[in-house]
Design a protein around this motif. Structure first.
Motif, short mmCIF file in Angstrom:
data_model
loop_
_atom_site.label_atom_id
_atom_site.label_comp_id
_atom_site.label_asym_id
_atom_site.label_seq_id
_atom_site.Cartn_x
_atom_site.Cartn_y
_atom_site.Cartn_z
N ARG A 8 2.18 -10.05 -0.41
CA ARG A 8 1.86 -9.30 -1.33
C ARG A 8 1.46 -9.94 -2.56
O ARG A 8 1.62 -9.63 -3.71
CB ARG A 8 2.85 -8.01 -1.79
N LYS B 270 0.77 -1.24 0.08
CA LYS B 270 -0.09 -0.06 0.00
C LYS B 270 1.01 1.20 -0.03
O LYS B 270 0.42 2.22 -0.24
CB LYS B 270 -1.12 0.10 1.12
N HIS C 44 10.55 -1.04 5.70
CA HIS C 44 9.44 -1.81 6.03
C HIS C 44 9.47 -2.94 5.21
O HIS C 44 9.13 -4.13 5.78
CB HIS C 44 7.94 -0.95 5.46
N LYS D 21 6.39 -3.21 17.43
CA LYS D 21 6.38 -4.12 15.88
C LYS D 21 5.93 -3.08 15.03
O LYS D 21 6.24 -3.15 13.60
CB LYS D 21 6.42 -5.50 16.22
N ASP E 224 10.14 -11.13 8.52
CA ASP E 224 9.17 -11.56 9.11
C ASP E 224 8.69 -12.79 8.54
O ASP E 224 8.29 -13.75 9.24
CB ASP E 224 7.93 -10.47 9.12
N ARG F 60 3.28 3.98 4.52
CA ARG F 60 4.46 4.75 5.53
C ARG F 60 5.09 6.01 4.53
O ARG F 60 5.06 7.02 5.22
CB ARG F 60 5.60 3.64 6.24
N GLN G 191 9.46 -7.53 17.51
CA GLN G 191 9.47 -8.97 17.14
C GLN G 191 9.89 -9.98 17.88
O GLN G 191 9.35 -10.98 18.09
CB GLN G 191 10.42 -8.73 15.95
N PHE H 105 -3.94 0.64 13.37
CA PHE H 105 -3.48 -0.38 12.11
C PHE H 105 -3.37 -1.69 12.37
O PHE H 105 -3.57 -2.32 11.74
CB PHE H 105 -2.00 0.33 11.47
N GLN H 106 -2.35 -2.01 13.54
CA GLN H 106 -2.20 -3.47 13.96
C GLN H 106 -3.25 -4.01 14.13
O GLN H 106 -3.67 -5.29 13.89
CB GLN H 106 -1.07 -3.65 14.98
N SER I 227 11.44 -5.43 6.65
CA SER I 227 11.25 -6.14 8.05
C SER I 227 9.94 -7.21 7.43
O SER I 227 10.06 -8.28 8.03
CB SER I 227 10.51 -5.06 8.71
C1 GRG Z 1 15.45 -4.54 11.44
C2 GRG Z 1 13.51 -3.27 10.69
C3 GRG Z 1 14.09 -4.41 11.30
C4 GRG Z 1 13.12 -5.38 11.57
C5 GRG Z 1 13.62 -6.74 11.99
C6 GRG Z 1 11.12 -8.89 11.39
C7 GRG Z 1 11.12 -7.68 12.26
C8 GRG Z 1 12.31 -7.35 12.82
C9 GRG Z 1 9.71 -7.10 12.52
C10 GRG Z 1 8.60 -7.28 11.60
C11 GRG Z 1 7.68 -6.26 12.15
C12 GRG Z 1 6.24 -6.61 11.54
C13 GRG Z 1 6.46 -7.51 10.21
C14 GRG Z 1 5.21 -6.01 12.02
C15 GRG Z 1 4.06 -6.25 11.31
C16 GRG Z 1 3.66 -4.76 10.75
C17 GRG Z 1 2.55 -5.24 9.71
C18 GRG Z 1 1.16 -5.09 9.97
C19 GRG Z 1 2.87 -5.12 8.29
C20 GRG Z 1 1.95 -5.22 7.13
O1 GRG Z 1 1.92 -3.71 6.65
P1 GRG Z 1 1.21 -3.33 5.49
O2 GRG Z 1 -0.17 -3.87 5.50
O3 GRG Z 1 1.95 -4.15 4.18
O4 GRG Z 1 1.31 -1.88 5.10
P2 GRG Z 1 2.04 -3.65 2.84
O5 GRG Z 1 2.45 -4.97 2.08
O6 GRG Z 1 0.51 -2.93 2.45
O7 GRG Z 1 3.38 -2.76 2.64
#
Ligand code: GRG
Length: 312
Positions: A111, A55, A92, A194, A99, A58, A171, A235-236, A95
């Motif tokens: 995606r 999307k 993002h 997170k 993840d 950010r 995380q 959002f979460q 991550s």
């Molecule tokens: C070193 C930056 C860093 C990270 C390592 C893996 C990790 C630690 C963290 C993961 C955190 C995580 C995946 C949180 C979930 C956030 C979330 C709801 C993501 C989905 O975001 P959207 O829906 O995705 O905006 P799109 O695909 O639309 O960009």
């Protein structure tokens, strides 16, 4: 200023226009042969993970914050603005790659396509993520030519603080949850770290892109920060709800996974209706924070509404 509502189609169009700007910018950036060299596999994995939709929320939040504090718009964002917004999307996306790894959330789909470690190898996915984590610091320090050193430092500090002190700890805490009956405030803390912190960072970076003479800058930053934390948590929570109520095709990632993995979520602890109520309250609170800032448009308000009503 009281918030008027806006038809969903209009805010979607607003987001899509900025998303296109960012998609094109990222595509040009990743096609720059002077920047990206061998090995091909590494940059293919980075391109695959960055230019595969998303999307761009950010990056959009960053540009919208800048737009709301200045007279800039889609036609006048400069390279420094777009490099900063792109940097948020790079972190993002990185991550998400990590993840999805088997040792983390273990998901084969992202995606709407195979996750990076499925399309490439696990080691390539880890290393692509590593390169993507530090790339923004190079881009901002080397390629942003108009920002002052203070602005660059504020942006770099925000990004590095957010990753080291929020995303990674968030995380780790998330992976460590064992009990299904975790207390709500513990879950809230995990989500704040997170997910919400990077959303807040996107807004702060947008504010740091605007010239340093914003009136009452410190107050503005505080209210924007509160707005960011609240929409980030909402959002979460909405993400949790969508995991239960939506399907894999719409989400582009495996739906129903939290239940499958026995992971506690807001809906599991409180039910879907109560979770939505909390998300709604957070968005209303965030909206009140924004009303205390002198902004040139209501677009940040509309983005908060979008977060509540999003379907993927
Ligand atoms: C070193 C930056 C860093 C990270 C390592 C893996 C990790 C630690 C963290 C993961 C955190 C995580 C995946 C949180 C979930 C956030 C979330 C709801 C993501 C989905 O975001 P959207 O829906 O995705 O905006 P799109 O695909 O639309 O960009």
């Amino acid at each position: 200023m009281s918030t008027k509502s806006i038809p969903t189609a209009d805010i979607q169009l607003y987001i899509n226009t900025k998303k296109k700007l960012l998609d094109n910018f990222l595509e040009d950036l990743l096609n720059n042969p002077n920047l990206f060299k061998e090995p091909q596999e590494l940059w293919d994995a980075i391109r695959y993970s960055l230019l595969n939709g998303g999307k761009r929320l950010r990056g959009v939040l960053c540009l919208t914050t800048l737009e709301s504090l200045t007279n800039k718009n889609n036609d006048s964002f400069d390279t420094d603005d777009l490099l900063t917004a792109a940097s948020l999307e790079i972190i993002h996306a990185m991550s998400l790659i990590h993840d999805d790894l088997p040792s983390m959330d273990d998901d084969d789909l992202r995606r709407g396509k195979p996750s990076c470690h499925k399309a490439f190898s696990e080691s390539t996915a880890i290393l692509a993520g590593d390169a993507m984590l530090t790339l923004p610091f190079y881009l901002i320090s080397k390629q942003c030519t108009k920002l002052s050193d203070t602005q660059k430092l504020s942006i770099i500090q925000t990004l590095s603080f957010t990753t080291s002190f929020a995303l990674v700890p968030g995380q780790i805490m998330d992976l460590a949850i064992k009990e299904k009956n975790i207390e709500l405030n513990k879950l809230e803390k995990i989500y704040a770290n997170k997910t919400a912190e990077l959303i807040k960072a996107s807004i702060l970076c947008g504010a740091y892109l605007s010239p340093n003479n914003i009136p009452q800058a410190k107050e503005t930053i505080n209210y924007l920060s509160n707005y960011g934390s609240k929409i980030g948590l909402a959002f979460q929570i909405i993400d949790d709800i969508l995991d239960e109520t939506s399907d894999t095709k719409t989400l582009g990632k495996t739906s129903g996974k939290d239940k499958l993995q026995n992971k506690p979520t807001y809906p599991m602890l409180l039910g879907i209706d109560n979770s939505r109520k909390i998300a709604n309250e957070l968005i209303n609170d965030a909206s009140s924070d924004l009303n205390k800032v002198n902004l040139k448009s209501q677009n940040l308000q509309f983005l908060a509404q979008f977060i509540l009503n999003r379907i993927n």
